[in-house]
Design a protein around this motif. Structure first.
Motif, PDB file in Angstrom:
ATOM      1  N   TYR A   1       0.843  -1.202   0.000  1.00 15.29           N
ATOM      2  CA  TYR A   1       0.000   0.000   0.000  1.00 15.29           C
ATOM      3  C   TYR A   1       0.871   1.243   0.000  1.00 15.29           C
ATOM      4  CZ  TYR A   1      -3.024   3.637   2.060  1.00 15.29           C
ATOM      5  OH  TYR A   1      -3.704   4.801   2.324  1.00 15.29           O
ATOM      6  N   GLY A   2       0.529   2.202  -0.853  1.00 17.94           N
ATOM      7  CA  GLY A   2       1.257   3.447  -0.900  1.00 17.94           C
ATOM      8  C   GLY A   2       0.573   4.522  -0.071  1.00 17.94           C
ATOM      9  N   ALA A   3       1.111   4.787   1.129  1.00 15.20           N
ATOM     10  CA  ALA A   3       0.539   5.831   1.970  1.00 15.20           C
ATOM     11  C   ALA A   3       0.841   7.215   1.407  1.00 15.20           C
ATOM     12  CB  ALA A   3       1.075   5.713   3.394  1.00 15.20           C
ATOM     13  N   SER A   4       1.879   7.290   0.575  1.00 13.24           N
ATOM     14  CA  SER A   4       2.206   8.527  -0.128  1.00 13.24           C
ATOM     15  C   SER A   4       2.898   8.151  -1.431  1.00 13.24           C
ATOM     16  CB  SER A   4       3.117   9.424   0.718  1.00 13.24           C
ATOM     17  OG  SER A   4       4.373   8.800   0.926  1.00 13.24           O
ATOM     18  N   GLY A   5       2.911   9.079  -2.389  1.00 15.13           N
ATOM     19  CA  GLY A   5       3.613   8.840  -3.642  1.00 15.13           C
ATOM     20  C   GLY A   5       2.932   7.833  -4.550  1.00 15.13           C
ATOM     21  N   THR A   6       3.643   7.434  -5.605  1.00 11.09           N
ATOM     22  CA  THR A   6       3.139   6.498  -6.612  1.00 11.09           C
ATOM     23  C   THR A   6       4.159   5.390  -6.813  1.00 11.09           C
ATOM     24  OG1 THR A   6       1.944   8.257  -7.759  1.00 11.09           O
ATOM     25  CG2 THR A   6       2.358   6.244  -9.006  1.00 11.09           C
ATOM     26  N   MET A   7       3.674   4.163  -6.980  1.00 17.58           N
ATOM     27  CA  MET A   7       4.543   3.013  -7.225  1.00 17.58           C
ATOM     28  C   MET A   7       4.303   2.460  -8.623  1.00 17.58           C
ATOM     29  SD  MET A   7       4.176   1.040  -3.542  1.00 17.58           S
ATOM     30  CE  MET A   7       2.372   1.015  -3.607  1.00 17.58           C
ATOM     31  N   LEU A   8       5.380   2.066  -9.283  1.00 18.15           N
ATOM     32  CA  LEU A   8       5.307   1.406 -10.585  1.00 18.15           C
ATOM     33  C   LEU A   8       5.862  -0.003 -10.396  1.00 18.15           C
ATOM     34  CD1 LEU A   8       6.728   4.317 -12.784  1.00 18.15           C
ATOM     35  CD2 LEU A   8       4.349   3.877 -12.144  1.00 18.15           C
ATOM     36  N   VAL A   9       4.978  -0.995 -10.473  1.00 22.32           N
ATOM     37  CA  VAL A   9       5.345  -2.385 -10.231  1.00 22.32           C
ATOM     38  C   VAL A   9       5.438  -3.108 -11.575  1.00 22.32           C
ATOM     39  CG1 VAL A   9       4.672  -4.533  -9.094  1.00 22.32           C
ATOM     40  CG2 VAL A   9       4.156  -2.332  -8.007  1.00 22.32           C
ATOM     41  N   GLU A  10       6.533  -3.842 -11.768  1.00 23.47           N
ATOM     42  CA  GLU A  10       6.701  -4.566 -13.029  1.00 23.47           C
ATOM     43  C   GLU A  10       7.021  -6.029 -12.763  1.00 23.47           C
ATOM     44  OE1 GLU A  10       9.932  -4.707 -16.620  1.00 23.47           O
ATOM     45  OE2 GLU A  10       9.094  -2.711 -16.167  1.00 23.47           O
ATOM     46  N   THR A  11       6.354  -6.916 -13.532  1.00 26.50           N
ATOM     47  CA  THR A  11       6.651  -8.343 -13.517  1.00 26.50           C
ATOM     48  C   THR A  11       6.957  -8.772 -14.952  1.00 26.50           C
ATOM     49  OG1 THR A  11       4.385  -9.115 -13.948  1.00 26.50           O
ATOM     50  CG2 THR A  11       4.966  -8.609 -11.650  1.00 26.50           C
TER      51      THR A  11
ATOM     52  N   GLY B   1       5.781 -15.687  -4.458  1.00 26.72           N
ATOM     53  CA  GLY B   1       6.684 -16.248  -5.462  1.00 26.72           C
ATOM     54  C   GLY B   1       6.759 -15.485  -6.765  1.00 26.72           C
ATOM     55  N   THR B   2       6.048 -14.369  -6.896  1.00 28.66           N
ATOM     56  CA  THR B   2       6.056 -13.593  -8.139  1.00 28.66           C
ATOM     57  C   THR B   2       7.237 -12.623  -8.153  1.00 28.66           C
ATOM     58  OG1 THR B   2       3.655 -13.719  -8.396  1.00 28.66           O
ATOM     59  CG2 THR B   2       4.780 -11.930  -9.542  1.00 28.66           C
ATOM     60  N   ALA B   3       8.128 -12.784  -9.110  1.00 29.01           N
ATOM     61  CA  ALA B   3       9.271 -11.879  -9.230  1.00 29.01           C
ATOM     62  C   ALA B   3       8.781 -10.511  -9.700  1.00 29.01           C
ATOM     63  CB  ALA B   3      10.293 -12.446 -10.201  1.00 29.01           C
ATOM     64  N   HIS B   4       9.212  -9.460  -9.018  1.00 27.21           N
ATOM     65  CA  HIS B   4       8.744  -8.118  -9.353  1.00 27.21           C
ATOM     66  C   HIS B   4       9.790  -7.086  -8.934  1.00 27.21           C
ATOM     67  CE1 HIS B   4       7.551  -8.863  -5.183  1.00 27.21           C
ATOM     68  NE2 HIS B   4       7.577  -7.538  -4.978  1.00 27.21           N
ATOM     69  N   GLU B   5       9.743  -5.927  -9.598  1.00 22.61           N
ATOM     70  CA  GLU B   5      10.527  -4.781  -9.171  1.00 22.61           C
ATOM     71  C   GLU B   5       9.572  -3.617  -8.978  1.00 22.61           C
ATOM     72  OE1 GLU B   5      13.228  -4.295 -12.549  1.00 22.61           O
ATOM     73  OE2 GLU B   5      12.119  -2.494 -13.142  1.00 22.61           O
ATOM     74  N   VAL B   6       9.964  -2.653  -8.156  1.00 21.87           N
ATOM     75  CA  VAL B   6       9.085  -1.525  -7.855  1.00 21.87           C
ATOM     76  C   VAL B   6       9.871  -0.227  -7.926  1.00 21.87           C
ATOM     77  CG1 VAL B   6       7.380  -0.579  -6.256  1.00 21.87           C
ATOM     78  CG2 VAL B   6       7.847  -3.043  -6.235  1.00 21.87           C
ATOM     79  N   HIS B   7       9.383   0.687  -8.745  1.00 16.29           N
ATOM     80  CA  HIS B   7       9.951   2.028  -8.814  1.00 16.29           C
ATOM     81  C   HIS B   7       9.136   2.912  -7.882  1.00 16.29           C
ATOM     82  CE1 HIS B   7      11.310   5.640 -11.508  1.00 16.29           C
ATOM     83  NE2 HIS B   7      11.936   5.592 -10.360  1.00 16.29           N
ATOM     84  N   MET B   8       9.797   3.437  -6.855  1.00 17.91           N
ATOM     85  CA  MET B   8       9.128   4.212  -5.822  1.00 17.91           C
ATOM     86  C   MET B   8       9.269   5.711  -6.105  1.00 17.91           C
ATOM     87  SD  MET B   8       8.076   1.855  -3.645  1.00 17.91           S
ATOM     88  CE  MET B   8       8.423   0.200  -3.037  1.00 17.91           C
ATOM     89  N   LEU B   9       8.160   6.389  -6.344  1.00 20.77           N
ATOM     90  CA  LEU B   9       8.169   7.818  -6.604  1.00 20.77           C
ATOM     91  C   LEU B   9       7.727   8.547  -5.336  1.00 20.77           C
ATOM     92  CD1 LEU B   9       6.544   7.799 -10.168  1.00 20.77           C
ATOM     93  CD2 LEU B   9       8.959   7.604  -9.545  1.00 20.77           C
ATOM     94  N   SER B  10       8.706   8.860  -4.462  1.00 22.83           N
ATOM     95  CA  SER B  10       8.450   9.538  -3.181  1.00 22.83           C
ATOM     96  C   SER B  10       7.425   8.774  -2.354  1.00 22.83           C
ATOM     97  CB  SER B  10       7.979  10.972  -3.430  1.00 22.83           C
ATOM     98  OG  SER B  10       8.947  11.701  -4.157  1.00 22.83           O
ATOM     99  N   VAL B  11       7.731   7.520  -2.070  1.00 20.48           N
ATOM    100  CA  VAL B  11       6.745   6.597  -1.491  1.00 20.48           C
ATOM    101  C   VAL B  11       7.071   6.237  -0.047  1.00 20.48           C
ATOM    102  CG1 VAL B  11       5.770   4.275  -1.662  1.00 20.48           C
ATOM    103  CG2 VAL B  11       6.141   5.627  -3.730  1.00 20.48           C
ATOM    104  N   SER B  12       6.025   6.176   0.750  1.00 13.39           N
ATOM    105  CA  SER B  12       6.053   5.535   2.063  1.00 13.39           C
ATOM    106  C   SER B  12       5.018   4.416   2.014  1.00 13.39           C
ATOM    107  CB  SER B  12       5.712   6.537   3.166  1.00 13.39           C
ATOM    108  OG  SER B  12       5.705   5.905   4.431  1.00 13.39           O
ATOM    109  N   THR B  13       5.425   3.187   2.325  1.00 15.54           N
ATOM    110  CA  THR B  13       4.536   2.045   2.148  1.00 15.54           C
ATOM    111  C   THR B  13       4.120   1.435   3.481  1.00 15.54           C
ATOM    112  OG1 THR B  13       6.323   0.406   2.013  1.00 15.54           O
ATOM    113  CG2 THR B  13       5.639   1.473  -0.046  1.00 15.54           C
TER     114      THR B  13
END
Length: 254
Positions: A41-51, A69-81
């Motif tokens: 959950y992004g309490a602030s900012g925007t997340m870009l998740v890629e699989t 088990g799902t491989a993923h990366e996350v680009h955090m744009l000023s995020v608190s999760t």
């Protein structure tokens, strides 16, 4: 718990491990996976998740359900999760593919409370009741259509990733075909086979997805101009048609 590594607490005998994490602007969480299901959950900012098979844009106050088990990366744009890491057996209904969901007021407060719990929280007391109610509320979530398919094969995957990073309304199928060293007809055929969408329709949705983080700092009029729309009304119509809600729902305080 805050800013704790999952590896340090994954052994604890609880169904739900709540962990909150603060990330610096632009942080890229490298590709990884975990054995537990995750609500991110992004309490602030925007997340870009890629699989391997897609990209998910997660605006502020929304979350993505990530299968175990799902491989993923996350680009955090000023995020608190605020995350919940959940034993798979506790959520047999969990989606098999990443899913972005809307978070209502009750679940938001439950996530806030859960992420303040210590690692050794009392599962039989009030703390455990918070996590159990959070799991109950998770089953009531509404999915958001903020996903876009990614081709698995090159050069189409690289074309899409580059466009997601810098969408440009002036890019055409001819441009992509030249970059891919193929014909526009072959580009269209292969692209549809891999994504279920035409290249032009894919780029149109990618541009709208790029508008989601912009709406946190810009007006609808500014975002429309930035993305190359003829007018704010045209942008609003396309956005609402794609995401079933107006862009104002994703503005700061919207």
């Amino acid at each position: 718990m805050r800013n704790v590594s999952l590896d340090d607490v994954d052994h604890l005998p609880v169904d739900v491990l709540p962990i909150g994490t603060d990330y610096p602007p632009g942080y890229l969480l490298p590709r990884h996976s975990h054995r537990r299901a995750q609500l991110l959950y992004g309490a602030s900012g925007t997340m870009l998740v890629e699989t391997d098979d897609g990209s998910w844009t997660v605006p502020t106050d929304r979350a993505v359900l990530i299968p175990p088990g799902t491989a993923h990366e996350v680009h955090m744009l000023s995020v608190s999760t605020w995350s919940l890491y959940i034993e798979p057996d506790a959520v047999p209904w969990w989606p098999a593919r990443c899913t972005v969901v809307d978070i209502g007021p009750l679940l938001r407060e439950l996530l806030r409370a859960a992420n303040e719990l210590p690692a050794d929280y009392d599962v039989d007391g009030r703390d455990g009741a918070v996590t159990r109610l959070a799991l109950y509320e998770l089953r009531r979530l509404s999915p958001l259509p903020t996903a876009i398919s990614l081709p698995r094969n090159e050069p189409y995957r690289s074309l899409c990733r580059a466009y997601l990073a810098a969408p440009d309304v002036s890019v055409t199928n001819d441009d992509w075909a030249r970059t891919a060293a193929t014909s526009t007809r072959s580009l269209d055929r292969h692209f549809r086979a891999e994504t279920g969408s035409s290249p032009a329709a894919w780029r149109a949705k990618a541009r709208l997805l790029a508008g989601l983080p912009l709406l946190q700092t810009m007006t609808v009029t500014q975002v429309a101009a930035h993305l190359g729309y003829a007018s704010p009304a045209a942008f609003t119509a396309a956005f609402t048609r794609t995401f079933h809600t107006p862009p104002s729902a994703f503005t700061r305080g919207g």
